[in-house]
Each structure stands twice: as C-alpha cells, then as structure tokens.
Design a protein around this motif. Sequence first.
Motif, PDB file in Angstrom:
ATOM      1  N   UNK A   1       0.667  -1.355   0.152  1.00  0.00           N
ATOM      2  CA  UNK A   1       0.082   0.229   0.052  1.00  0.00           C
ATOM      3  C   UNK A   1       1.074   1.206   0.159  1.00  0.00           C
ATOM      4  N   UNK A   2       1.684   1.042   1.314  1.00  0.00           N
ATOM      5  CA  UNK A   2       2.561   2.799   1.053  1.00  0.00           C
ATOM      6  C   UNK A   2       3.537   3.294  -0.280  1.00  0.00           C
ATOM      7  N   UNK A   3       3.823   1.500  -0.982  1.00  0.00           N
ATOM      8  CA  UNK A   3       4.622   1.427  -2.273  1.00  0.00           C
ATOM      9  C   UNK A   3       3.728   2.247  -3.068  1.00  0.00           C
ATOM     10  N   UNK A   4       2.122   1.623  -3.185  1.00  0.00           N
ATOM     11  CA  UNK A   4       1.424   2.586  -4.710  1.00  0.00           C
ATOM     12  C   UNK A   4       1.330   3.704  -4.373  1.00  0.00           C
ATOM     13  N   UNK A   5       1.055   4.092  -3.066  1.00  0.00           N
ATOM     14  CA  UNK A   5       0.553   5.467  -2.367  1.00  0.00           C
ATOM     15  C   UNK A   5       2.043   6.476  -3.602  1.00  0.00           C
ATOM     16  N   UNK A   6       2.981   5.844  -2.621  1.00  0.00           N
ATOM     17  CA  UNK A   6       4.484   6.396  -3.884  1.00  0.00           C
ATOM     18  C   UNK A   6       4.461   6.098  -5.022  1.00  0.00           C
ATOM     19  N   UNK A   7       4.858   5.454  -6.107  1.00  0.00           N
ATOM     20  CA  UNK A   7       4.743   5.705  -6.795  1.00  0.00           C
ATOM     21  C   UNK A   7       3.594   6.034  -7.804  1.00  0.00           C
ATOM     22  N   UNK A   8       3.197   6.608  -7.248  1.00  0.00           N
ATOM     23  CA  UNK A   8       1.869   7.291  -7.659  1.00  0.00           C
ATOM     24  C   UNK A   8       1.555   8.350  -7.793  1.00  0.00           C
ATOM     25  N   UNK A   9       2.500   9.168  -6.217  1.00  0.00           N
ATOM     26  CA  UNK A   9       3.020  10.581  -5.884  1.00  0.00           C
ATOM     27  C   UNK A   9       4.021  10.599  -6.345  1.00  0.00           C
ATOM     28  N   UNK A  10       5.207  10.140  -6.493  1.00  0.00           N
ATOM     29  CA  UNK A  10       6.275  10.596  -7.206  1.00  0.00           C
ATOM     30  C   UNK A  10       6.904   9.900  -8.170  1.00  0.00           C
ATOM     31  N   UNK A  11       6.107   8.602  -8.728  1.00  0.00           N
ATOM     32  CA  UNK A  11       6.872   8.208  -9.716  1.00  0.00           C
ATOM     33  C   UNK A  11       5.662   8.648 -11.199  1.00  0.00           C
ATOM     34  N   UNK A  12       4.955   9.244 -11.235  1.00  0.00           N
ATOM     35  CA  UNK A  12       3.849   9.040 -11.586  1.00  0.00           C
ATOM     36  C   UNK A  12       2.926   7.756 -12.651  1.00  0.00           C
ATOM     37  N   UNK A  13       3.119   7.163 -11.642  1.00  0.00           N
ATOM     38  CA  UNK A  13       2.291   6.266 -12.227  1.00  0.00           C
ATOM     39  C   UNK A  13       0.778   5.136 -12.006  1.00  0.00           C
ATOM     40  N   UNK A  14       0.564   6.243 -12.604  1.00  0.00           N
ATOM     41  CA  UNK A  14      -0.887   6.553 -12.702  1.00  0.00           C
ATOM     42  C   UNK A  14      -1.824   5.305 -13.590  1.00  0.00           C
ATOM     43  N   UNK A  15      -0.264   4.076 -13.921  1.00  0.00           N
ATOM     44  CA  UNK A  15      -1.641   2.906 -14.315  1.00  0.00           C
ATOM     45  C   UNK A  15      -2.351   2.096 -12.841  1.00  0.00           C
ATOM     46  N   UNK A  16      -1.911   2.660 -11.823  1.00  0.00           N
ATOM     47  CA  UNK A  16      -2.384   2.624 -10.555  1.00  0.00           C
ATOM     48  C   UNK A  16      -3.631   3.071  -9.792  1.00  0.00           C
TER      49      UNK A  16
END
Length: 173
Positions: free
Chosen positions: A27-42
């Motif tokens: 869950x933390x990894x998903x939030x960080x990837x979305x917010x800081x890496x722009x992983x919009x596929x999440x």
Amino acid sequence: MRPCEISIPAPWPLVSIDAAFEYHGRAAQAVRRLKYEGATSLIEPMADLLRERFDSLAGNRYDLIVPMPIHEAREAERGFNQAASLSEALPAERVRRDLVRRVRPREPQARLTREQRLGNWEGVFSVSRGLEGQMILLVDDVATTGSSLRAAAEALILAGASEVAALVFAYEP
C-alpha cells in the motif's frame, strides 16, 4: 494489508478517518509510486480498492465527497491530483473538486518533521460556498499526522458543514 479505522483524539473537526490500508508494504509502495513517480496505471486499481472501503462504510450517507486539493502549481508539475484521481470510482454526482481550494502553497509534508507538519497548514484552504448542514467526506491518498485533513475539515466546518469525515487509501499508524 487490511482496512483500518483511526481513532481520533477530541476535539477534532473530523468525526472519523477511515483507511483502505495501513501505510506500509504494498500500500505504501503504491502511494509513493503514484505520487512521486507518476505511476498513473495504479489509479484504477487503487480507486477500486478505495471504493470497496467507501461501500463498507455506508459512504452514501455523505452529501458531498471532496478530494483533497493540491496547489495548482503542484498539480501542474505532477500532471494530476492523486486524491481527485482516487475519487474517480466514487459516486461522480457527489464528487466536488471545486469546493475546497489551496489558496497558498506550503512546504511538502514529506520533507518535514511531525511537529513542523502540524503547523504547516494555517490559512491554506478556502471553501467556495456555504455548506449549511451538509455532511462531507474528504478523500486523500495517505494520512500521516492528519494535519492536512484537519485543516481542510476546519475550513469546511467554518463554511457550515455539519459533519466532516475522511477516507484515505492508506494511513500511517
């Protein structure tokens, strides 16, 4: 990963904070990837999981659903507002992105100590209209100290909301 309800110390302008997950692991990894890496596929899978938690909370009792705003400069830089994106699976007729605005930027919470975070929100939010008697649900990606949710809730209560609760994807206990 499991959903959690966070106990709130009184007096708080929020009646509750609920989370789909605790902020660790995937869950933390998903939030960080979305917010800081722009992983919009999440966005879609995270939004669906948030919707499941919303449904389990009898979320239909809220008059309006308000994604936590980010400052327009931050949204332009990032290309999206993660809270608004996560709100896409919630009842569209009640989601109001225009109700609460960030009227001034502030230092990103991730760079601050817990004590600094608590004082980083004064005068940040403005509400666009009166909300007499409305029950509001704030939505965000993550809550750590709860200070941003608290500041937005205070602005909503001052605008006449009768109740403000929060739903986040992840909460850091």
